[in-house]
Design a protein around this motif. Structure first.
Motif, PDB file in Angstrom:
ATOM      1  N   VAL A 175      -1.019  12.514  -2.654  1.00 35.39           N
ATOM      2  CA  VAL A 175      -1.374  11.142  -2.285  1.00 35.39           C
ATOM      3  C   VAL A 175      -0.372  10.126  -2.832  1.00 35.39           C
ATOM      4  O   VAL A 175      -0.176   9.062  -2.227  1.00 35.39           O
ATOM      5  N   ILE A 176       0.292  10.422  -3.934  1.00 34.01           N
ATOM      6  CA  ILE A 176       1.275   9.473  -4.459  1.00 34.01           C
ATOM      7  C   ILE A 176       2.490   9.432  -3.538  1.00 34.01           C
ATOM      8  O   ILE A 176       3.011   8.346  -3.233  1.00 34.01           O
ATOM      9  N   GLU A 177       2.941  10.604  -3.083  1.00 31.96           N
ATOM     10  CA  GLU A 177       4.042  10.624  -2.114  1.00 31.96           C
ATOM     11  C   GLU A 177       3.668   9.830  -0.857  1.00 31.96           C
ATOM     12  O   GLU A 177       4.470   9.040  -0.341  1.00 31.96           O
ATOM     13  N   ARG A 178       2.450  10.046  -0.390  1.00 30.78           N
ATOM     14  CA  ARG A 178       1.991   9.334   0.798  1.00 30.78           C
ATOM     15  C   ARG A 178       1.874   7.829   0.531  1.00 30.78           C
ATOM     16  O   ARG A 178       2.113   7.013   1.424  1.00 30.78           O
ATOM     17  N   GLY A 179       1.516   7.489  -0.691  1.00 31.18           N
ATOM     18  CA  GLY A 179       1.439   6.075  -1.045  1.00 31.18           C
ATOM     19  C   GLY A 179       2.799   5.401  -1.015  1.00 31.18           C
ATOM     20  O   GLY A 179       2.926   4.233  -0.630  1.00 31.18           O
ATOM     21  N   ILE A 180       3.840   6.126  -1.417  1.00 28.77           N
ATOM     22  CA  ILE A 180       5.192   5.559  -1.364  1.00 28.77           C
ATOM     23  C   ILE A 180       5.634   5.371   0.086  1.00 28.77           C
ATOM     24  O   ILE A 180       6.316   4.396   0.425  1.00 28.77           O
ATOM     25  N   VAL A 181       5.232   6.320   0.960  1.00 28.31           N
ATOM     26  CA  VAL A 181       5.495   6.139   2.394  1.00 28.31           C
ATOM     27  C   VAL A 181       4.775   4.890   2.899  1.00 28.31           C
ATOM     28  O   VAL A 181       5.330   4.098   3.678  1.00 28.31           O
ATOM     29  N   LEU A 182       3.540   4.703   2.474  1.00 29.16           N
ATOM     30  CA  LEU A 182       2.765   3.519   2.850  1.00 29.16           C
ATOM     31  C   LEU A 182       3.494   2.246   2.445  1.00 29.16           C
ATOM     32  O   LEU A 182       3.635   1.309   3.240  1.00 29.16           O
ATOM     33  N   TRP A 183       3.967   2.220   1.206  1.00 29.56           N
ATOM     34  CA  TRP A 183       4.687   1.066   0.672  1.00 29.56           C
ATOM     35  C   TRP A 183       5.968   0.808   1.464  1.00 29.56           C
ATOM     36  O   TRP A 183       6.235  -0.320   1.890  1.00 29.56           O
TER      37      TRP A 183
END
Length: 227
Positions: A175-183
């Protein structure tokens, strides 16, 4: 008279005309109605002034997001998706109101300038808001598990894990990797609009932004309810 405030205000006015690379102490002194020595007494070098402008921009945009998040969550039962939409809209409003400052933060690097460590805490405010929302969604059971997990070893630095708090267990271990994509997608959306990359393809910029936020949030498993 607060010379620092006067100089910063003049420099911000000139950002849109000259760009960050065109800022000089002489130009800012002329725009502020000050002697160069007065400007240099506060900002001895051009890089000192750029750093101050960067910190101001990061803090202003971060504060706009934090305030929007607080307003969205004030009832205590706002879903994380609604909070994400609110902070994304707040950052969009700030970016459109301050295109020169947005370009300074997210545009092309200024030749010869290297941001010092002082800029890191202000720059962290934006991802910290997003991380807080995603973490709240995870804790509240509002995230949809991904269909496909990130393969292999961790793809992120320890600093990113520290910002989020910890690496969640499966099925949300990425989820942190996905959060960076979100950002990064959020900033990319704003860059396309601020730099007029969608003016000949998008009819309704505001409506398209909201649509894109819904699509982008799906990548982290977050459902965004539109008004």
């Amino acid at each position: 008279m607060d010379i620092s405030s006067v100089v910063r205000a003049a420099a911000r006015r000139l950002l849109g005309e000259l760009g960050a690379g065109g800022l000089t102490l002489e130009a800012v002194a002329d725009g502020a109605g000050l002697a160069v020595a007065e400007v240099a007494s506060v900002f001895p070098h051009r890089d000192d002034l750029l750093t101050a402008l960067l910190i101001d921009a990061y803090n202003e945009s971060g504060a706009a997001m934090e305030q929007a998040d607080q307003a969205a969550a004030k009832d205590g039962d706002a879903p994380a998706g609604a909070r994400f939409l609110a902070v994304a809209r707040a950052l969009r409003a700030w970016s459109l109101d301050n295109p020169a400052e947005f370009a300074l933060v997210y545009g092309s690097p200024v030749p010869g300038y290297h941001a010092p460590q002082d800029t890191v805490p202000p720059a962290s405010r934006t991802p910290a808001v997003l991380a807080g929302i995603v973490r709240s969604a995870l804790e509240a059971g509002e995230l949809t598990p991904p269909r496909r997990a990130v393969p292999g070893p961790p793809l992120i630095r320890p600093e990113a894990v520290a910002l989020f708090g910890s690496v969640p267990e499966a099925p949300f271990a990425d989820v942190i990797e996905r959060g960076i994509v979100l950002w990064s997608n959020l900033i990319g959306l704003l860059a396309f609009e601020v730099f007029a990359r969608t003016h000949d393809s998008v009819l309704d910029q505001s409506g398209f932004f909201d649509f894109a936020i819904v699509v982008t949030a799906e990548g982290v498993g977050l459902a965004v309810p539109l008004d």
